[in-house]
Write an enzyme that holds these catalytic residues in place. Sequence first.
Site, mmCIF file in Angstrom:
data_model
loop_
_atom_site.group_PDB
_atom_site.id
_atom_site.type_symbol
_atom_site.label_atom_id
_atom_site.label_comp_id
_atom_site.label_asym_id
_atom_site.label_seq_id
_atom_site.Cartn_x
_atom_site.Cartn_y
_atom_site.Cartn_z
ATOM 1 C CB SER A 2 -0.992 0.089 1.095
ATOM 2 O OG SER A 2 -1.041 -1.136 1.792
ATOM 3 C CD GLU A 39 -3.551 3.924 -5.402
ATOM 4 O OE1 GLU A 39 -3.638 5.250 -5.236
ATOM 5 O OE2 GLU A 39 -2.969 3.204 -4.613
ATOM 6 C CG ASN A 49 -3.467 3.875 1.443
ATOM 7 O OD1 ASN A 49 -4.288 4.400 1.504
ATOM 8 N ND2 ASN A 49 -2.906 2.940 1.374
#
Length: 699
Positions: free
Chosen positions: A410, A443, A481
């Site tokens: 992430s 993503e 994020n």
Amino acid sequence: MSDTIAINDKISIERVGDVALIRIDNPPVNATGQAVRQGLQDAITQINAEGTAKAVAIYAAGRTFVAGADIREFGKPFVPPALPDVFNIIEASAIPVISVLHGTALGGGLELGLSTHARIGIEGLRVGLPEILLGLLPGAGGTQRMPRLTGVPFALEMILSGRQVPAKEALEAGIIDRLESGDPREVALKAAQDVIAGTLKTRRTDQIAVVPDQAALDQTAAHLKKTQSHLYSPHKCVEAVAAAVLPMAEGLKIERAAFMDCMNTPQRAGLIHAFFGERAVSNIPEAKGPARDITHVGVIGGGTMGSGIATACLLAGLRVTLVEVAQDGLDRGIATITGNLDGAVKRGKLKADKRDSTLAMLTTSLDMGALADVDLVIEAVFEDMGVKKDIFGKLDAICKPGAILASNTSYLDINEIAAVTSRPQDVIGLHFFSPAHVMRLLEIVVADKTAPDVVASGFALAKKLGKVGVRAGVCDGFIGNRILAHYSKTASYLVLDGATPQQVDSALEGFGFAMGPHKVGDLAGLDIGWMTRKRKAATRDPKERYAGAVADRICEEGWFGRKTGKGYYVYEGKDITPNLAVDRFIAEEREKAGITPRPFTDQEIVDRYMTAMISEAARVVEDGTARRPLDVDMVFLFGYGFPRHRGGPLHYADTIGAAALVARIKDYAKEDATYWQVPALLEKMAANGTSFADMNKEA
Ligand code: CAA
């Protein structure tokens, strides 16, 4: 004998004996743009003026019947004729007019069908009134004609859900009169001949009386008031359907007024931005090049994320090999995947009779050697650079040449991961969002050396999985994020400065988020943020105000949110109540920091939270992590529960304007000049009077 004349370049009339066939040909989806409207009006008028045809059938060329009004014309100056007027002319035709619907008949397309005197569906057809999904209502007779055909409750459900109704259900509900198979032109010709022979009955929809159902209208209105008070068009839909008991002309007037009201709302603009953004985001040169074949995927890690990714791949018909280090991990992974597939059957995403064969596409192993033949590996183990480097080193030795090596990290640096392999060109980030078989965002993180066909393969995979692929550059947290890490601090600052967690949550829920940030934190697990804060403690900017004080106190109690029964809230069965101990932590932390709490309005909460989100989003666009503002918008719509009717953070930013945003940030910076800094891009936009929408157009 047949002869064909072109009314214009979209509409033609073909004469076959006593039949006139009107063909609509406006690729890609036969939307009713100006030329189609004009052409249909002229064709019907001409056929009636000549009076030689005994039946008229309307059908469309290409993959689908009419997908609705041409959405690209919305918000631009209107050129007549209006769709409702064209449909009234069709309905009033003295010569019977029927329509043959294939593919999808949506919005204005279905309304065109409703204005004809009988409708034939072709197998595989789906019909729907999806205007609600664009912040509108069926504004070309749909709210008046649908209740006449199906009754009020069915019409309300269809209009308010926007769902696509399969052909068989449409037949049972009375929307179509017949279901056939074959080529639309052939079916149209045969059906028109049946009309002439009297074996296909026709009737004008406006002459069918509506069965009044005030109870259904009242119940629906009350339910919407409770559940969708922040949306505009659902309430207008009910108002318009209620008018269907009136004579058709009066009802149509009420529908038109309601439609125009909806058309003028920012909600309509936000939802249409979302519609086109979803298509534009992966419409980039990098996504279009040649891609590598992917039929067999390896997934490393059987936790929630790895199992979700494996499920998504299985549901898309891919073979999956799941690898774990220990048998209990593997067993857990298999159980999660099986549960996910059962859930997919329940939700109608997987046919029950396909469940076992889908699961049979899964193989498992405790040995990474099992990945020797896969086309793509997605590593989904915990976030530790050392562990990831070790795995990628091994994959480099094991995987066949040309296999794509992806990490689901992430936030970690994909370049650093790629550097441990001898094939950095094959390494990419594929960042899924939990639950990975449900959330639509992917993503696609492009590292410095990622090969173009590996990037294109990422986009092809997203498409295959039914996901929205968004290109992201490498940085801590990529697009989503990274922005989240910045703006979530605002929620904490607001609480330290005087708001309650509940007020922050309810203000943002009022803005349209399904859940406020504290509820989301409790759901995701407060321990995740706690671990991140500990990891970053050593590198934290000492000038930056610490945002984690209250959350740390909660975690120190062993309260990690829902999974432990307590977090910002207490969870008992279905009851959710504020955790009173948190009030004490807040008071103590305020005292420690010497803060005198002050009141916040809900508007100020929304303004600060959104301004922080927009600021970091602007930086992400400015430094190229996101290609365009719309890419950020799609990340938030499909990965972070951002309210769709707001269009995304940067579409929303345009409704405020760069100059006003800059002024706001400067004002907030008087309290905290480290956190509140004006992004250079916003400053430039404010000076030039430009918008994020302008940047989307240029890109
Ligand atoms: N107007 C303009 N363009 C449209 C369009 C529309 N109504 N519907 C689709 N398109 C465009 C898409 O933007 C896309 O363009 P690009 O190729 O340039 O990206 C192209 O047509 C193909 O669309 P999809 O990629 O979505 O193709 P698909 O095969 O996956 O899906 C579809 C086809 C089911 C028709 C889908 O496009 C769709 O759901 N369209 C919207 C339907 C809709 O909302 N209709 C209601 C319009 S509002 C209305 O009709 C108001 C009224 O009451 C009068």
